[in-house]
Design an enzyme around this catalytic site. Structure first.
Site, PDB file in Angstrom:
ATOM      1  N   HIS A 271      52.390  90.809  43.407  1.00 29.81           N
ATOM      2  CA  HIS A 271      52.931  90.093  42.250  1.00 29.81           C
ATOM      3  C   HIS A 271      52.011  88.920  41.912  1.00 29.81           C
ATOM      4  O   HIS A 271      51.729  88.068  42.759  1.00 29.81           O
ATOM      5  CB  HIS A 271      54.363  89.611  42.534  1.00 29.81           C
ATOM      6  N   ARG A 273      52.048  86.120  40.175  1.00 31.97           N
ATOM      7  CA  ARG A 273      52.351  84.680  40.179  1.00 31.97           C
ATOM      8  C   ARG A 273      52.619  84.116  41.577  1.00 31.97           C
ATOM      9  O   ARG A 273      52.756  82.901  41.739  1.00 31.97           O
ATOM     10  CB  ARG A 273      53.568  84.430  39.300  1.00 31.97           C
ATOM     11  N   ARG A 325      53.890  88.367  36.303  1.00 37.60           N
ATOM     12  CA  ARG A 325      54.247  89.028  37.565  1.00 37.60           C
ATOM     13  C   ARG A 325      53.579  90.405  37.729  1.00 37.60           C
ATOM     14  O   ARG A 325      53.181  90.785  38.826  1.00 37.60           O
ATOM     15  CB  ARG A 325      55.765  89.208  37.581  1.00 37.60           C
ATOM     16  N   ASN A 342      55.536  96.592  42.405  1.00 34.22           N
ATOM     17  CA  ASN A 342      56.473  96.787  43.516  1.00 34.22           C
ATOM     18  C   ASN A 342      57.716  97.576  43.098  1.00 34.22           C
ATOM     19  O   ASN A 342      58.714  97.585  43.802  1.00 34.22           O
ATOM     20  CB  ASN A 342      56.879  95.442  44.119  1.00 34.22           C
ATOM     21  N   ARG A 343      57.609  98.238  41.955  1.00 31.15           N
ATOM     22  CA  ARG A 343      58.600  99.259  41.559  1.00 31.15           C
ATOM     23  C   ARG A 343      57.872 100.564  41.273  1.00 31.15           C
ATOM     24  O   ARG A 343      58.456 101.488  40.746  1.00 31.15           O
ATOM     25  CB  ARG A 343      59.350  98.832  40.270  1.00 31.15           C
ATOM     26  N   SER A 396      56.305  86.019  47.614  1.00 32.54           N
ATOM     27  CA  SER A 396      57.066  84.777  47.669  1.00 32.54           C
ATOM     28  C   SER A 396      58.088  84.825  46.557  1.00 32.54           C
ATOM     29  O   SER A 396      57.916  85.577  45.600  1.00 32.54           O
ATOM     30  CB  SER A 396      56.161  83.555  47.524  1.00 32.54           C
ATOM     31  N   TYR A 397      59.178  84.039  46.594  1.00 25.69           N
ATOM     32  CA  TYR A 397      59.484  83.097  47.611  1.00 25.69           C
ATOM     33  C   TYR A 397      60.866  83.388  48.190  1.00 25.69           C
ATOM     34  O   TYR A 397      61.539  84.297  47.688  1.00 25.69           O
ATOM     35  CB  TYR A 397      59.453  81.654  47.059  1.00 25.69           C
ATOM     36  N   TYR A 444      68.226  92.330  47.641  1.00 29.26           N
ATOM     37  CA  TYR A 444      68.843  93.158  46.591  1.00 29.26           C
ATOM     38  C   TYR A 444      68.215  94.545  46.670  1.00 29.26           C
ATOM     39  O   TYR A 444      67.151  94.721  47.261  1.00 29.26           O
ATOM     40  CB  TYR A 444      68.654  92.560  45.192  1.00 29.26           C
ATOM     41  N   GLU A 466      58.666  87.429  52.389  1.00 32.05           N
ATOM     42  CA  GLU A 466      58.745  86.491  51.260  1.00 32.05           C
ATOM     43  C   GLU A 466      58.445  85.120  51.849  1.00 32.05           C
ATOM     44  O   GLU A 466      59.253  84.564  52.606  1.00 32.05           O
ATOM     45  CB  GLU A 466      60.162  86.493  50.645  1.00 32.05           C
TER      46      GLU A 466
END
Ligand code: 0X9
Ligand code: ZN
Length: 537
Positions: A271, A273, A325, A342-343, A396-397, A444, A466
């Site tokens: 990601h 950012r 992102r 990450n999907r 993160s985070y 999640y 994370e």
């Protein structure tokens, strides 16, 4: 002498992509351009799509690719170094004039001036759903999703919506806390602004861990290590990103036949950012390669380390939007580029916590591994899957150690082995307290994550970390915390190395039964930039 380096010059699907450029003063080991000058208050940035001034690739190679209306008509031309230098000098002048006269160029950044970050902890499922709808309706940037009741959802609040949103929250009787009062100030203060000024003209590399660095400095450091420690370090180009940046993995091995030891894979920067991730992962590289006292971590273990899996997105966070992102690929919606890498991994792709909308931050892409970054990484890992015993990916985070699976609340049969090792690892931390547990249960549900995929191909130990913090600074964690974060984490790598040196691969089967352990547990070679073929618009 390289005066101007131009990136991203390929016109995808006949349309020019944004052209970012940097002014450079001396050749770098790998691309000729490492020392980026700041010209007055003009910062490295993006020219607009239709800007006629710069389209080309400048490298210190004898063959230079230049594609510019003024010079070469409609096609790329290969120029001699002398011709190139003359033309680029003229071009530099023209560009400075253009930069100074164009408002779009003089301030190319998305400004978050006056934007706040609110942390909201929904107390009921209804409140959680309400917040989800509200952020969608108002088009708010979500920095962190709330999984359950009482976990925090962090939202970016534009000044224009602040009053309305306060009313909405008051009416719904949901409390919130302002964690960041002015996001632009937090962004400006995150990094000291001498990032691109080298320590000295003679410095072999410009990497430090007191600043967040541009990709050129991270790659420059990897290149430096490769030439300085040829018996220990190998630089592997595993592919190219959508915008044609190289994807680099560093192999660290003291074995006389590298590739035979059990291995640990580490990646960062999935990601864009999450700047603490490439910073921490590159700190691990530094510790493993340059600190003799850490040589024991290389005994019987090879390391494959990729500090920036999403280089296009990472660069974009420096030149355009600090909160970007995703990747930077074109999607079916021209105003909404990018896929959430990450999907995009190919295990349970497209399931819970993913979106089919290209404008979503969790857009899954058109198919599993649609992105050059994810397909290159996964193919490389697959090729080494009998060697790689442990997969670590840094985000993160939140300060979490997350164990598969994340696509749903499903536990692999050897979950307890994974939990025990994670607990052992986080027990080494003294400064940052991490929560350990199943991804979907603790955070999640989100399908298509790299951690799930790594587990699915038979890598027994797969963890998503994370890193810091828990929300006070979020993605704008000050650079002064890079070293504390890295130093606190590094001893955990010893735990992983010890485990792996004796490991054997186990292919996991999926079970939905919950494990017996209580959950969740809380404890305290020379790179090159390959010029791409380009055509002038
Ligand atoms: O949502 C993510 O991709 C990760 N969190 S982040 O804030 N860094 O974006 C968590 C990924 C956990 N892994 C899976 N859900 N598979
Ligand atoms: Zn992330």
């Amino acid at each position: 002498m390289c005066l101007v380096q131009v990136h991203h010059i390929c016109r995808m699907h006949g349309k020019p992509s944004r052209t970012s450029f940097s002014f450079t003063e001396k050749p770098n080991r790998f691309d000729g351009c490492i020392n980026i000058l700041k010209l007055g208050n003009i910062r490295t940035g993006c020219l607009g799509d239709n800007n006629p001034f710069l389209f080309g690739v400048a490298t210190p190679l004898k063959k230079l690719f230049l594609c510019h209306r003024l010079f070469s008509g409609d096609n790329c031309k290969t120029l001699s170094e002398k011709t190139y230098t003359k033309r680029m000098s003229l071009l530099l002048l023209l560009t400075i004039v253009a930069l100074q006269s164009s408002p779009a160029i003089s301030d190319p950044f998305v400004s978050y001036s006056g934007y706040k970050v609110w942390a909201i902890s929904p107390r009921t499922n209804e409140e959680n759903q309400f917040l989800g709808k509200m952020s969608q309706q108002y088009g708010l940037t979500v920095l962190r999703e709330a999984k359950f009741v009482n976990s925090s959802m962090d939202l970016v609040i534009p000044p224009t919506l602040e009053r309305d949103l306060k009313n909405v929250m008051d009416n719904a009787n949901i409390p919130f806390v302002v964690t960041i009062n002015d996001l632009q100030t937090a962004i400006d203060n995150q990094n000291s602004n001498n990032d691109e000024i080298p320590n000295s003209r003679a410095a072999a590399h410009n990497m430090t861990w007191t600043n967040y660095h541009r990709l050129s400095n991270i790659y420059g450091y990897m290149s430096y290590l490769t030439t300085t420690y040829p018996n220990l370090v190998t630089l592997i180009n595993i592919g190219i990103s959508y915008e044609k940046r190289p994807l680099y993995v560093l192999r660290i091995s003291n074995s006389s036949s590298p590739g035979t030891n059990p291995a640990i894979w580490i990646d960062g920067g999935i990601h864009a950012r999450e700047w603490i991730s490439p910073a921490t992962v590159s700190y691990f590289i530094q510790q493993l390669v340059e600190v003799p006292a850490n040589a024991k971590l290389l005994q019987n273990v090879d390391w494959y380390i990729m500090p920036v899996m999403n280089p296009d997105g990472y660069e974009y966070t420096f030149v355009k939007d600090r909160l970007w992102r995703k990747t930077r690929s074109l999607t079916s919606n021209p105003s909404c580029p990018g896929v959430d890498p990450n999907r995009n991994f190919g295990y349970k792709w497209g399931g819970l916590g993913t979106s089919t909308d290209p404008c979503s931050a969790v857009f899954k892409g058109t198919k599993a591994f649609s992105e050059p970054e994810t397909i290159a990484t996964s193919n490389y890992i697959l090729g080494k899957s009998s060697q790689i015993k442990l997969y670590l990916t840094f985000h993160s985070y939140g300060q979490y150690a997350l164990i598969p699976y994340g696509y749903d609340v499903v536990y692999p049969p050897d979950y307890n082995d994974m939990l025990a090792l994670a607990n052992k690892a986080v027990s080494k931390f003294t400064k940052y307290k991490f929560s350990v547990g199943s991804t979907a249960a603790l955070l999640y549900a989100a399908a298509g994550g790299s951690g799930d995929w790594a587990k699915s191909i038979g890598i027994k130990y797969s963890y998503t970390f994370e890193l810091a913090d828990t929300g006070a600074n979020g993605f704008t964690l000050p650079a002064s915390q890079i070293l504390p974060v890295g130093q606190d984490f590094f001893p955990a790598l010893d735990v992983f190395a010890t485990q792996v040196s004796a490991a054997t691969t186990t292919t996991a089967r999926v079970t939905t039964s919950k494990p017996t352990t209580k959950l969740p547990t809380t404890t305290s070679k020379k790179p090159t930039i390959t010029p791409c073929r380009c055509t002038c618009p």
